[in-house]
Design a protein around this motif. Sequence first.
Motif, PDB file in Angstrom:
ATOM      1  N   GLU A 107      -0.601  -2.514   8.312  1.00 45.42           N
ATOM      2  CA  GLU A 107      -1.949  -1.960   8.509  1.00 45.42           C
ATOM      3  C   GLU A 107      -2.232  -0.837   7.516  1.00 45.42           C
ATOM      4  O   GLU A 107      -3.377  -0.683   7.074  1.00 45.42           O
ATOM      5  N   GLU A 108      -1.208  -0.080   7.168  1.00 43.45           N
ATOM      6  CA  GLU A 108      -1.403   1.017   6.213  1.00 43.45           C
ATOM      7  C   GLU A 108      -1.453   0.505   4.782  1.00 43.45           C
ATOM      8  O   GLU A 108      -2.138   1.068   3.935  1.00 43.45           O
ATOM      9  N   PRO A 111      -5.827  -1.740   3.256  1.00 46.56           N
ATOM     10  CA  PRO A 111      -6.876  -0.855   3.801  1.00 46.56           C
ATOM     11  C   PRO A 111      -8.102  -1.628   4.265  1.00 46.56           C
ATOM     12  O   PRO A 111      -9.212  -1.445   3.770  1.00 46.56           O
ATOM     13  N   SER A 113     -10.267  -2.392   7.712  1.00 52.08           N
ATOM     14  CA  SER A 113     -10.425  -1.941   9.089  1.00 52.08           C
ATOM     15  C   SER A 113     -11.496  -2.762   9.787  1.00 52.08           C
ATOM     16  O   SER A 113     -12.539  -3.087   9.205  1.00 52.08           O
ATOM     17  N   SER A 114     -11.237  -3.090  11.040  1.00 57.01           N
ATOM     18  CA  SER A 114     -12.221  -3.786  11.873  1.00 57.01           C
ATOM     19  C   SER A 114     -13.020  -2.816  12.735  1.00 57.01           C
ATOM     20  O   SER A 114     -13.873  -3.253  13.516  1.00 57.01           O
ATOM     21  N   GLU A 116     -15.430   0.649  13.021  1.00 60.65           N
ATOM     22  CA  GLU A 116     -16.321   1.609  12.374  1.00 60.65           C
ATOM     23  C   GLU A 116     -16.679   2.702  13.370  1.00 60.65           C
ATOM     24  O   GLU A 116     -16.895   2.429  14.556  1.00 60.65           O
ATOM     25  N   GLN A 136     -13.277  -9.239  10.726  1.00 60.68           N
ATOM     26  CA  GLN A 136     -13.172  -9.270   9.277  1.00 60.68           C
ATOM     27  C   GLN A 136     -12.621 -10.620   8.817  1.00 60.68           C
ATOM     28  O   GLN A 136     -11.856 -11.269   9.532  1.00 60.68           O
ATOM     29  N   PRO A 151      -7.043  -9.635   9.710  1.00 58.49           N
ATOM     30  CA  PRO A 151      -7.363  -8.343  10.348  1.00 58.49           C
ATOM     31  C   PRO A 151      -7.860  -8.574  11.772  1.00 58.49           C
ATOM     32  O   PRO A 151      -8.586  -9.524  12.050  1.00 58.49           O
ATOM     33  N   TYR A 153      -8.119  -6.283  15.926  1.00 58.26           N
ATOM     34  CA  TYR A 153      -8.098  -4.983  16.589  1.00 58.26           C
ATOM     35  C   TYR A 153      -7.604  -5.178  18.017  1.00 58.26           C
ATOM     36  O   TYR A 153      -7.611  -6.291  18.563  1.00 58.26           O
ATOM     37  N   ASP A 168      -6.464  -0.794  14.828  1.00 59.54           N
ATOM     38  CA  ASP A 168      -6.477  -1.935  13.913  1.00 59.54           C
ATOM     39  C   ASP A 168      -5.136  -2.654  13.975  1.00 59.54           C
ATOM     40  O   ASP A 168      -4.091  -2.044  14.207  1.00 59.54           O
TER      41      ASP A 168
END
Length: 390
Positions: A107-108, A111, A113-114, A116, A136, A151, A153, A168
């Motif tokens: 995850e890191e 980059p 992300s799902s 916001e 995503q 991706p 969550y 995420d």
Amino acid sequence: MAFDTGEEIELTVNFDHGDPIGRRFSGRSMSYGDDPDYRLHDYSMPTQAWFYDPHGVICLVEPHGRSHSFGTLQEGRLRFAYAIEVGDVGLRYERINAMQSRIEGLEEWIPISSIEHEYVHEDDSILSSIFTVKRQAPVKISRVLNAQIRPAYSFMASSVPGQTTLADEMRVKTSATRARSWQEHLDVHRGVRDLLVVAGWRDYGTWDLSVSRQDDPERALAGNALGDRWARVSTYAMPKPTGNDQGNRFLFKFDDVGAPGIGRWLRLRRRHRRAISGMIHSVGMPGVALETASRKRAQRLNTLATALRSNEAKLPAGTSQPICDASQSNAVATWESMRTLGRRASPTRTTLSSTPTGQTSGTLLTFTTFFENLGCCFALGSPSAWEPGL
């Protein structure tokens, strides 16, 4: 009974003296007077077994060991590579259609992300926070088993009052219409994990492994199929999570290589498996002297670099492509810094020196030698040379 011993998955079966099933636990290591030629009974290990209780059904596949204890009530033990939480007894999981896994640090490293987050202001003060989650698009990384990184969550309400977790997730997924062996799927997942090990030089683990078969869908109480069913898997075939909360310092990230770079890495790993495995074998292994580990890495790196240069010399002009996209400024800066550092070390001899932190620069030199030898890493030819989609 089925047990997870902490090192392997074991099935224990009790049976009476003289029961023919006992011969499948002893095999041909014992002589039987009523069957000296081993023709009357089956002495092979079962390819899979099912264990069920009020909590559900577990399918055990890929046996790799057995033992037999004698007594009034005899006991046989079978050791399996995988335990799968399946939907019913009789469903065969020797081969699977799809597999998903999570890898530490992924995850890191990517980059995407799902989630916001937006603050809503009113009269110069924060009135509320709005969290939006959206799906995503998956990142397609290889045509082999349609490999992709998906991706996602997770939303979880904690048992602690007032605490909710929204996070995420990144999952590596392989899938095929025709069921494939476990090793075919696992090889792609291990390849992504190995790339992450090279990027962060840490022994990353995997967890949340699940598999799917087309003949075992998710079903309603009425029996009708609702969709794919992802069955959880327990195994020691993949490294377990390290639980290390220390922050990652990646030498390169996904933005530096992109999805085509991951695909070229997977192809490189298939061609030069022994060299890459030897290079990262001692990463995170306790008790290994730094000098010994650096020497072994240097040997494997030299072997890999020689093979790559030999292959590159055979390619037609203009077909060699680096894994890094030279049009990206951050990739160029990363590569130029690695080239500068790489020139300080001989490709055949690594010098260890003390650093202010009490560590040695052998690992750093191994890193730089790695990228110096690979020449911005993994020139493997044009994408048209990839294997066809499966």
